[in-house]
Design a protein around this motif. Structure first.
Motif, PDB file in Angstrom:
ATOM      1  N   GLY A  82      -1.651  -4.977  -2.631  1.00 48.13           N
ATOM      2  CA  GLY A  82      -1.421  -4.119  -3.601  1.00 48.13           C
ATOM      3  C   GLY A  82      -0.140  -4.019  -4.451  1.00 48.13           C
ATOM      4  N   GLY A  84       1.158  -3.854  -7.182  1.00 48.70           N
ATOM      5  CA  GLY A  84       1.398  -3.014  -8.277  1.00 48.70           C
ATOM      6  C   GLY A  84       1.942  -3.777  -9.643  1.00 48.70           C
ATOM      7  N   GLY A 131      -7.744  -9.316  -6.762  1.00 52.45           N
ATOM      8  CA  GLY A 131      -8.658  -8.778  -5.513  1.00 52.45           C
ATOM      9  C   GLY A 131      -8.464  -7.638  -4.901  1.00 52.45           C
ATOM     10  N   HIS A 154      -4.762   4.518  -0.383  1.00 51.73           N
ATOM     11  CA  HIS A 154      -5.526   4.757  -1.496  1.00 51.73           C
ATOM     12  C   HIS A 154      -7.033   3.980  -0.844  1.00 51.73           C
ATOM     13  CE1 HIS A 154      -3.052   5.947  -4.793  1.00 51.73           C
ATOM     14  NE2 HIS A 154      -2.124   4.924  -4.482  1.00 51.73           N
ATOM     15  N   VAL A 155      -6.713   3.392   0.281  1.00 52.37           N
ATOM     16  CA  VAL A 155      -8.163   2.640   0.661  1.00 52.37           C
ATOM     17  C   VAL A 155      -8.792   3.795   1.741  1.00 52.37           C
ATOM     18  CG1 VAL A 155      -8.831   0.593   1.894  1.00 52.37           C
ATOM     19  CG2 VAL A 155      -7.017   0.624   0.303  1.00 52.37           C
TER      20      VAL A 155
HETATM   21  C1  SAM Z   1       1.066   3.340  -4.870  1.00 52.11           C
HETATM   22  S1  SAM Z   1       0.817   2.029  -5.938  1.00 52.11           S
HETATM   23  C2  SAM Z   1       1.950   0.692  -5.010  1.00 52.11           C
HETATM   24  C3  SAM Z   1       2.091  -0.343  -5.516  1.00 52.11           C
HETATM   25  C4  SAM Z   1       3.324  -1.266  -4.912  1.00 52.11           C
HETATM   26  N1  SAM Z   1       2.750  -1.690  -3.845  1.00 52.11           N
HETATM   27  C5  SAM Z   1       4.594  -0.762  -5.207  1.00 52.11           C
HETATM   28  O1  SAM Z   1       5.097  -0.465  -4.150  1.00 52.11           O
HETATM   29  O2  SAM Z   1       4.915  -0.690  -6.262  1.00 52.11           O
HETATM   30  C6  SAM Z   1      -0.640   1.243  -5.046  1.00 52.11           C
HETATM   31  C7  SAM Z   1      -1.227  -0.069  -5.541  1.00 52.11           C
HETATM   32  O3  SAM Z   1      -2.364  -0.520  -4.885  1.00 52.11           O
HETATM   33  C8  SAM Z   1      -3.179  -1.004  -5.399  1.00 52.11           C
HETATM   34  N2  SAM Z   1      -4.610  -0.836  -4.830  1.00 52.11           N
HETATM   35  C9  SAM Z   1      -5.294   0.333  -4.583  1.00 52.11           C
HETATM   36  N3  SAM Z   1      -6.389  -0.100  -3.803  1.00 52.11           N
HETATM   37  C10 SAM Z   1      -6.544  -1.502  -3.577  1.00 52.11           C
HETATM   38  C11 SAM Z   1      -7.308  -2.427  -3.035  1.00 52.11           C
HETATM   39  N4  SAM Z   1      -8.444  -2.251  -2.328  1.00 52.11           N
HETATM   40  N5  SAM Z   1      -7.159  -3.838  -2.951  1.00 52.11           N
HETATM   41  C12 SAM Z   1      -5.557  -4.176  -3.810  1.00 52.11           C
HETATM   42  N6  SAM Z   1      -5.000  -3.204  -4.296  1.00 52.11           N
HETATM   43  C13 SAM Z   1      -5.270  -1.985  -4.449  1.00 52.11           C
HETATM   44  C14 SAM Z   1      -3.311  -0.326  -6.731  1.00 52.11           C
HETATM   45  O4  SAM Z   1      -3.738  -0.757  -7.929  1.00 52.11           O
HETATM   46  C15 SAM Z   1      -1.766   0.099  -6.986  1.00 52.11           C
HETATM   47  O5  SAM Z   1      -1.178  -1.005  -7.532  1.00 52.11           O
END
Ligand code: SAM
Length: 317
Positions: A82, A84, A131, A154-155
């Motif tokens: 994830g 970002g 992915g 988020h999951v």
């Molecule tokens: C709160 S943001 C944090 C982003 C990054 N980890 C940071 O610290 O800046 C959550 C991230 O998780 C990603 N995300 C959410 N569900 C996901 C999934 N099932 N698989 C991969 N990425 C996911 C979102 O697209 C987003 O970029």
């Protein structure tokens, strides 16, 4: 009961808002919360944005220290789950020389992350892959460690997320999770799934990982949240939209304004489902109230924001 945001694709609008933010601020690297120590707990509005950014880097400091990353071999290969905008991958590569792979479900964010990686000339050491963390295309046993900052909440299917982490980690590899647990399971729309206390350790055990260390950052994150609440201001938002428009990007300014409008409506409903009294405070007031509520929950210990350092057993059964 039907609500405004039920009629729209909340996930798509939420993604669109963060895509607009990423486009508008090409230097922005982190989409996670931050840590503000008591020594920096300023009441002043002056320096709010700087404090917030420093707080985000401090959260990374805490994560790295909790896992003891400074002692890991520079040749380690890490997965940034994830990822970002790629900020964590860039930071870990810059600090320790680790080779990183960022994985993200959102196509536009992957593009934004790649652009940032290219800008720093680190594309040879940081790959960005699109992915889903709950079923990803990465090779089994190919990572020395996995970091996941604020993706787990988020999951919905966290069991699948953990199973995939255990699969891609080599035996003895570490999973460094930065996330939240609440007193009881709480869901807001199809976007936020806060688990109850003890969930992460249990899910880890279910797939052959043991807890090496847990560091509770709640008090510092709560202080950071207070600043975050104060950022929810109509004046600041109007200035942001105006600034983008005046910089020759009127379409982006318009998308930003629409994004704010969606985000506020989303928050208003979230506040309602938590039973917060937001009657008559207006949308921006509701955003502030919800963030203050998060800060109160963290400060009181009812919710925990922390680092879980988990280790995959050498031999899986
Ligand atoms: C709160 S943001 C944090 C982003 C990054 N980890 C940071 O610290 O800046 C959550 C991230 O998780 C990603 N995300 C959410 N569900 C996901 C999934 N099932 N698989 C991969 N990425 C996911 C979102 O697209 C987003 O970029």
């Amino acid at each position: 009961m039907a609500t405004n945001t039920d009629k729209v694709d909340v996930v798509a609008l939420h993604d669109e808002f963060f895509n607009v933010i990423a486009e508008a601020f090409p230097k922005l690297l982190h989409l996670h919360y931050g840590c503000t120590p008591a020594s920096e707990d300023s009441r002043s509005l002056f320096g709010l944005v700087g404090r917030s950014t420093r707080g985000q880097l401090r959260l990374l400091d805490e994560m790295c220290a909790a896992a003891g990353m400074a002692d890991w071999p520079a040749a380690s290969h890490g997965l940034d789950l994830g990822c970002g905008l790629g900020g964590t991958s860039l930071e870990l590569h810059r600090r320790y020389g680790f080779r990183m792979t960022g994985l993200n479900i959102n196509r536009q964010q992957c593009g934004q992350a790649r652009r940032r990686v290219d800008r720093y000339g680190t594309e040879a050491d940081i790959a960005v892959v699109r992915g889903d963390g709950t079923g990803n295309p990465l090779r089994t046993g190919s990572f020395d460690f996995v970091v996941a900052i604020e993706i787990a909440f988020h999951v919905g299917r966290k069991d699948r997320l953990f199973a995939e982490v255990a699969r891609v980690l080599r035996p003895g590899g570490r999973f460094v999770l930065v996330d939240q647990e609440w007193a009881e399971e709480t869901q807001a729309h199809e976007l936020m799934f806060y688990p109850e206390r003890g969930t992460y350790e249990r899910l880890a055990a279910d797939c052959g990982m043991t807890l090496e260390r847990h560091v509770d950052l709640s008090a510092d994150v709560a202080r950071w949240m207070v600043d975050y609440a104060r950022m929810a201001s109509p004046a600041l938002s109007a200035a942001t939209v105006l600034g983008i428009g005046l910089s020759g990007r009127p379409r982006l300014a318009w998308r930003f304004a629409k994004g704010f409008s969606f985000f506020n409506r989303f928050v208003l409903e979230d506040a309602g489902t938590r039973g917060l009294d937001v009657e008559g405070v207006g949308r921006w007031g509701a955003v502030r109230r919800l963030r203050q509520f998060f800060a109160e929950e963290l400060a009181s210990g009812r919710a925990v924001h922390g680092v879980w350092v988990l280790r995959r057993e050498e031999r899986s059964n």
